[in-house]
Design a protein around this motif. Structure first.
Motif, mmCIF file in Angstrom:
data_model
loop_
_atom_site.group_PDB
_atom_site.id
_atom_site.type_symbol
_atom_site.label_atom_id
_atom_site.label_comp_id
_atom_site.label_asym_id
_atom_site.label_seq_id
_atom_site.Cartn_x
_atom_site.Cartn_y
_atom_site.Cartn_z
ATOM 1 N N ILE A 85 0.772 -0.950 0.324
ATOM 2 C CA ILE A 85 0.161 -0.452 -0.471
ATOM 3 C C ILE A 85 0.915 1.113 0.002
ATOM 4 C CG2 ILE A 85 0.044 0.316 2.243
ATOM 5 C CD1 ILE A 85 -2.507 1.022 0.270
ATOM 6 N N CYS A 86 1.843 1.662 0.616
ATOM 7 C CA CYS A 86 3.077 2.378 1.410
ATOM 8 C C CYS A 86 3.474 2.767 -0.571
ATOM 9 C CB CYS A 86 3.362 2.033 1.791
ATOM 10 S SG CYS A 86 2.999 2.658 3.001
ATOM 11 N N ILE A 87 3.567 1.894 -1.519
ATOM 12 C CA ILE A 87 4.005 1.755 -2.702
ATOM 13 C C ILE A 87 2.972 2.611 -3.536
ATOM 14 C CG2 ILE A 87 5.178 -0.150 -4.740
ATOM 15 C CD1 ILE A 87 6.258 -1.957 -2.500
ATOM 16 N N ALA A 88 2.455 1.941 -3.401
ATOM 17 C CA ALA A 88 1.241 2.281 -4.185
ATOM 18 C C ALA A 88 0.841 3.636 -3.777
ATOM 19 C CB ALA A 88 -0.085 2.103 -3.640
ATOM 20 N N LEU A 89 0.896 4.114 -2.819
ATOM 21 C CA LEU A 89 0.668 5.140 -2.179
ATOM 22 C C LEU A 89 1.647 6.056 -2.623
ATOM 23 C CD1 LEU A 89 -0.905 5.106 1.464
ATOM 24 C CD2 LEU A 89 -2.330 6.560 -0.677
ATOM 25 N N LEU A 90 3.261 5.686 -2.815
ATOM 26 C CA LEU A 90 4.279 7.027 -3.111
ATOM 27 C C LEU A 90 4.221 6.845 -4.614
ATOM 28 C CD1 LEU A 90 6.897 5.099 -0.727
ATOM 29 C CD2 LEU A 90 5.946 7.985 -0.739
ATOM 30 N N PHE A 91 3.913 5.506 -5.328
ATOM 31 C CA PHE A 91 3.431 5.920 -6.544
ATOM 32 C C PHE A 91 2.374 7.309 -6.576
ATOM 33 C CE2 PHE A 91 2.455 4.940 -10.870
ATOM 34 C CZ PHE A 91 3.658 5.377 -11.496
ATOM 35 N N HIS A 92 1.238 7.062 -6.467
ATOM 36 C CA HIS A 92 0.402 8.226 -6.714
ATOM 37 C C HIS A 92 1.204 9.495 -6.474
ATOM 38 C CE1 HIS A 92 -3.846 9.357 -6.340
ATOM 39 N NE2 HIS A 92 -3.335 10.291 -5.978
ATOM 40 N N MET A 93 2.145 9.615 -5.520
ATOM 41 C CA MET A 93 2.191 10.511 -4.922
ATOM 42 C C MET A 93 3.211 11.187 -6.447
ATOM 43 S SD MET A 93 0.686 11.423 -2.112
ATOM 44 C CE MET A 93 -0.487 10.568 -2.249
ATOM 45 N N ILE A 94 4.265 10.000 -6.817
ATOM 46 C CA ILE A 94 4.827 10.742 -7.535
ATOM 47 C C ILE A 94 4.416 11.270 -8.554
ATOM 48 C CG2 ILE A 94 6.380 9.968 -9.175
ATOM 49 C CD1 ILE A 94 7.348 7.795 -7.041
ATOM 50 N N THR A 95 3.117 10.137 -9.038
ATOM 51 C CA THR A 95 2.754 10.772 -9.873
ATOM 52 C C THR A 95 1.332 12.435 -10.652
ATOM 53 O OG1 THR A 95 1.577 8.403 -10.853
ATOM 54 C CG2 THR A 95 -0.230 9.918 -11.682
ATOM 55 N N ASP A 96 1.028 12.570 -8.549
ATOM 56 C CA ASP A 96 0.726 13.812 -8.653
ATOM 57 C C ASP A 96 1.247 14.789 -9.040
ATOM 58 O OD1 ASP A 96 -1.622 12.922 -8.792
ATOM 59 O OD2 ASP A 96 -1.783 13.003 -6.824
ATOM 60 N N PHE A 97 2.939 14.714 -8.047
ATOM 61 C CA PHE A 97 4.357 15.462 -8.073
ATOM 62 C C PHE A 97 4.590 16.114 -9.365
ATOM 63 C CE2 PHE A 97 8.248 16.404 -8.105
ATOM 64 C CZ PHE A 97 9.067 17.816 -7.546
ATOM 65 N N MET A 98 3.942 14.995 -10.610
ATOM 66 C CA MET A 98 4.763 14.915 -11.770
ATOM 67 C C MET A 98 4.014 16.497 -12.421
ATOM 68 S SD MET A 98 5.776 11.345 -12.852
ATOM 69 C CE MET A 98 6.383 12.147 -14.755
ATOM 70 N N ASP A 99 2.314 16.732 -12.026
ATOM 71 C CA ASP A 99 1.711 17.327 -12.561
ATOM 72 C C ASP A 99 2.204 18.616 -12.898
ATOM 73 O OD1 ASP A 99 -0.229 15.570 -14.179
ATOM 74 O OD2 ASP A 99 -1.935 15.469 -12.009
ATOM 75 N N CYS A 100 2.449 19.420 -11.350
ATOM 76 C CA CYS A 100 3.357 20.148 -10.842
ATOM 77 C C CYS A 100 3.894 20.772 -11.767
ATOM 78 C CB CYS A 100 3.745 20.487 -9.655
ATOM 79 S SG CYS A 100 2.775 19.462 -8.271
ATOM 80 N N TYR A 101 4.334 20.073 -12.847
ATOM 81 C CA TYR A 101 5.293 20.713 -13.865
ATOM 82 C C TYR A 101 4.842 20.440 -14.903
ATOM 83 C CZ TYR A 101 7.773 21.430 -9.477
ATOM 84 O OH TYR A 101 8.674 21.300 -7.991
ATOM 85 N N LEU A 102 4.157 19.383 -15.317
ATOM 86 C CA LEU A 102 3.320 19.334 -16.795
ATOM 87 C C LEU A 102 2.445 20.489 -17.061
ATOM 88 C CD1 LEU A 102 2.664 15.318 -16.399
ATOM 89 C CD2 LEU A 102 4.575 16.914 -17.731
#
Length: 102
Positions: A85-102
């Motif tokens: 679950i933590c891998i999934a949540l961190l991947f989610h955070m990475i995905t959302d972080f990428m939105d900050c720069y796209l």
């Protein structure tokens, strides 16, 4: 459909499938389900005003996307019961972080 939209939702739905299938082959269906369920973390968006702002960076704006929450997700990697679950949540955070720069 914009490129940003395609990348964002591809990272939320398609890449987790490949992570689950190739890294957790024996239990890929359960792992993929956990990745999909990790999107419930986005319920914290309901606390924001306005509810949706296409230019807002979710990271450190919403409570479950905060640096403190991300720290807890990292801490959870050290425990067998919370690792996936933590891998999934961190991947989610990475995905959302990428939105900050796209």
């Amino acid at each position: 459909m914009s490129l940003k939209f395609s990348i964002h939702y591809g990272l939320h739905f398609v890449i987790p499938f490949f992570i689950a299938f190739f890294l957790f082959r024996k239990q890929w269906k359960m792992v993929y389900s956990i990745f999909l369920l990790s999107m419930l973390v986005d319920l914290d968006h309901l606390l924001a005003t306005p509810l949706f702002d296409k230019n807002r960076c979710s990271i450190n704006f919403h409570p479950l996307h905060s640096y403190i929450a991300i720290g807890f997700y990292c801490f959870g990697l050290f425990f067998k019961k919370t690792k996936i679950i933590c891998i999934a949540l961190l991947f989610h955070m990475i995905t959302d972080f990428m939105d900050c720069y796209l």
